[in-house]
Design a protein around this motif. Sequence first.
Motif, PDB file in Angstrom:
ATOM      1  N   SER A 107       0.798  -1.227   0.000  1.00 55.46           N
ATOM      2  CA  SER A 107       0.000   0.000   0.000  1.00 55.46           C
ATOM      3  C   SER A 107       0.830   1.276   0.000  1.00 55.46           C
ATOM      4  CB  SER A 107      -0.941   0.001   1.203  1.00 55.46           C
ATOM      5  OG  SER A 107      -0.193   0.043   2.398  1.00 55.46           O
ATOM      6  N   VAL A 108       2.116   1.194   0.275  1.00 58.52           N
ATOM      7  CA  VAL A 108       2.939   2.402   0.270  1.00 58.52           C
ATOM      8  C   VAL A 108       2.937   3.031  -1.120  1.00 58.52           C
ATOM      9  CG1 VAL A 108       5.268   3.335   0.602  1.00 58.52           C
ATOM     10  CG2 VAL A 108       4.365   1.660   2.197  1.00 58.52           C
ATOM     11  N   ASP A 109       2.786   2.228  -2.148  1.00 57.68           N
ATOM     12  CA  ASP A 109       2.756   2.739  -3.519  1.00 57.68           C
ATOM     13  C   ASP A 109       1.783   3.916  -3.658  1.00 57.68           C
ATOM     14  OD1 ASP A 109       4.404   0.604  -3.982  1.00 57.68           O
ATOM     15  OD2 ASP A 109       3.232  -0.205  -5.636  1.00 57.68           O
ATOM     16  N   GLU A 110       0.572   3.743  -3.166  1.00 55.18           N
ATOM     17  CA  GLU A 110      -0.444   4.779  -3.292  1.00 55.18           C
ATOM     18  C   GLU A 110      -0.154   5.976  -2.395  1.00 55.18           C
ATOM     19  OE1 GLU A 110      -1.392   1.448  -2.762  1.00 55.18           O
ATOM     20  OE2 GLU A 110      -1.718   1.132  -4.897  1.00 55.18           O
ATOM     21  N   LYS A 111       0.511   5.778  -1.304  1.00 55.57           N
ATOM     22  CA  LYS A 111       0.810   6.882  -0.387  1.00 55.57           C
ATOM     23  C   LYS A 111       1.712   7.922  -1.026  1.00 55.57           C
ATOM     24  CE  LYS A 111       0.009   4.134   3.701  1.00 55.57           C
ATOM     25  NZ  LYS A 111       0.582   3.431   4.839  1.00 55.57           N
ATOM     26  N   LEU A 112       2.579   7.509  -1.927  1.00 51.60           N
ATOM     27  CA  LEU A 112       3.460   8.456  -2.604  1.00 51.60           C
ATOM     28  C   LEU A 112       2.664   9.454  -3.441  1.00 51.60           C
ATOM     29  CD1 LEU A 112       6.300   6.076  -3.835  1.00 51.60           C
ATOM     30  CD2 LEU A 112       6.410   7.704  -1.940  1.00 51.60           C
ATOM     31  N   GLN A 113       1.467   9.088  -3.812  1.00 47.54           N
ATOM     32  CA  GLN A 113       0.658   9.931  -4.681  1.00 47.54           C
ATOM     33  C   GLN A 113      -0.209  10.924  -3.908  1.00 47.54           C
ATOM     34  OE1 GLN A 113      -1.280   7.092  -7.275  1.00 47.54           O
ATOM     35  NE2 GLN A 113       0.622   5.961  -7.411  1.00 47.54           N
ATOM     36  N   THR A 114       0.037  11.066  -2.608  1.00 49.00           N
ATOM     37  CA  THR A 114      -0.725  12.024  -1.798  1.00 49.00           C
ATOM     38  C   THR A 114       0.054  13.310  -1.548  1.00 49.00           C
ATOM     39  OG1 THR A 114       0.076  11.135   0.316  1.00 49.00           O
ATOM     40  CG2 THR A 114      -1.928  10.133  -0.609  1.00 49.00           C
ATOM     41  N   CYS A 115       1.233  13.426  -2.121  1.00 43.57           N
ATOM     42  CA  CYS A 115       2.111  14.552  -1.791  1.00 43.57           C
ATOM     43  C   CYS A 115       1.509  15.911  -2.139  1.00 43.57           C
ATOM     44  CB  CYS A 115       3.483  14.381  -2.414  1.00 43.57           C
ATOM     45  SG  CYS A 115       3.488  14.368  -4.217  1.00 43.57           S
ATOM     46  N   ASP A 116       0.824  16.027  -3.262  1.00 45.82           N
ATOM     47  CA  ASP A 116       0.274  17.312  -3.669  1.00 45.82           C
ATOM     48  C   ASP A 116      -0.746  17.818  -2.645  1.00 45.82           C
ATOM     49  OD1 ASP A 116      -0.078  19.506  -5.542  1.00 45.82           O
ATOM     50  OD2 ASP A 116      -2.015  18.602  -6.039  1.00 45.82           O
ATOM     51  N   PHE A 117      -1.666  16.964  -2.265  1.00 43.35           N
ATOM     52  CA  PHE A 117      -2.674  17.345  -1.268  1.00 43.35           C
ATOM     53  C   PHE A 117      -2.012  17.741   0.048  1.00 43.35           C
ATOM     54  CE2 PHE A 117      -5.314  16.141   2.385  1.00 43.35           C
ATOM     55  CZ  PHE A 117      -6.372  17.017   2.198  1.00 43.35           C
ATOM     56  N   LYS A 118      -1.101  16.916   0.524  1.00 42.42           N
ATOM     57  CA  LYS A 118      -0.477  17.190   1.825  1.00 42.42           C
ATOM     58  C   LYS A 118       0.374  18.457   1.785  1.00 42.42           C
ATOM     59  CE  LYS A 118      -0.682  12.505   3.558  1.00 42.42           C
ATOM     60  NZ  LYS A 118       0.078  11.298   3.900  1.00 42.42           N
ATOM     61  N   ARG A 119       1.118  18.663   0.713  1.00 39.00           N
ATOM     62  CA  ARG A 119       1.921  19.885   0.596  1.00 39.00           C
ATOM     63  C   ARG A 119       1.022  21.116   0.669  1.00 39.00           C
ATOM     64  NH1 ARG A 119       3.808  23.634  -3.061  1.00 39.00           N
ATOM     65  NH2 ARG A 119       2.524  22.802  -4.716  1.00 39.00           N
ATOM     66  N   LYS A 120      -0.097  21.072  -0.011  1.00 40.87           N
ATOM     67  CA  LYS A 120      -1.037  22.202   0.010  1.00 40.87           C
ATOM     68  C   LYS A 120      -1.617  22.414   1.405  1.00 40.87           C
ATOM     69  CE  LYS A 120      -2.188  22.027  -4.872  1.00 40.87           C
ATOM     70  NZ  LYS A 120      -3.146  21.558  -5.889  1.00 40.87           N
ATOM     71  N   GLN A 121      -1.892  21.344   2.123  1.00 40.50           N
ATOM     72  CA  GLN A 121      -2.394  21.481   3.494  1.00 40.50           C
ATOM     73  C   GLN A 121      -1.341  22.120   4.398  1.00 40.50           C
ATOM     74  OE1 GLN A 121      -5.614  21.248   2.914  1.00 40.50           O
ATOM     75  NE2 GLN A 121      -6.013  19.961   4.700  1.00 40.50           N
ATOM     76  N   TYR A 122      -0.091  21.672   4.280  1.00 39.39           N
ATOM     77  CA  TYR A 122       0.979  22.267   5.074  1.00 39.39           C
ATOM     78  C   TYR A 122       1.190  23.731   4.696  1.00 39.39           C
ATOM     79  CZ  TYR A 122       2.382  17.780   7.107  1.00 39.39           C
ATOM     80  OH  TYR A 122       2.417  16.603   7.806  1.00 39.39           O
ATOM     81  N   LYS A 123       1.079  24.065   3.419  1.00 34.11           N
ATOM     82  CA  LYS A 123       1.222  25.459   3.000  1.00 34.11           C
ATOM     83  C   LYS A 123       0.146  26.322   3.663  1.00 34.11           C
ATOM     84  CE  LYS A 123       2.371  26.727  -1.088  1.00 34.11           C
ATOM     85  NZ  LYS A 123       2.493  26.950  -2.532  1.00 34.11           N
TER      86      LYS A 123
END
Length: 174
Positions: free
Chosen positions: A106-122
């Motif tokens: 399942s880690v494969d799919e987790k790599l594809q969450t970076c855009d959402f998370k980066r925007k949340q941190y911003k």
Amino acid sequence: MAINTSGGGAATNRNGLRFEQETSLKDALKDAGFVVADHEVYRKGEEDPIAILASKKKLYKRILEPRGIDWEDIISKQLLPDEALYVYETNTVYIIEKKFQHDRGSVDEKLQTCDFKRKQYKKLFKSIGAKVEYLYVCNSWFRRPEYRDVYKYIEDSKCHIFFDEIPLYFLDLG
């Protein structure tokens, strides 16, 4: 894309901070010659801290709350980074997610969450004008060709991926 191809081994100290599954950013910074007292990072021989370390919920206690930032006013759910480093001089927050895998999963799919998370941190750091760098440190499993499209997505999302280590220059600690 910031893909680290410098390798490890004898070149580790010269090329950057070695990350392994059981290695913390705190230990890696100490190994690189920085002084880490509790959660503050210092250059050797200097009195003023240059950065602050936090992980998981400590991001909120150590970095956000002291700056008057209440996450509940900004995002709907807490994000819990594996590691975070806030560098005072550059007003930059490095959000580090470590991904280790030795077989498909399942880690494969987790790599594809970076855009959402980066925007949340911003959004979380907008009020103090901090720059946010979101990056993955992955083990060599992820060097496989079937991840090419994922690397491209990470790059297009203005995030970063490194393998086994982060080059010290990337953290801009001076």
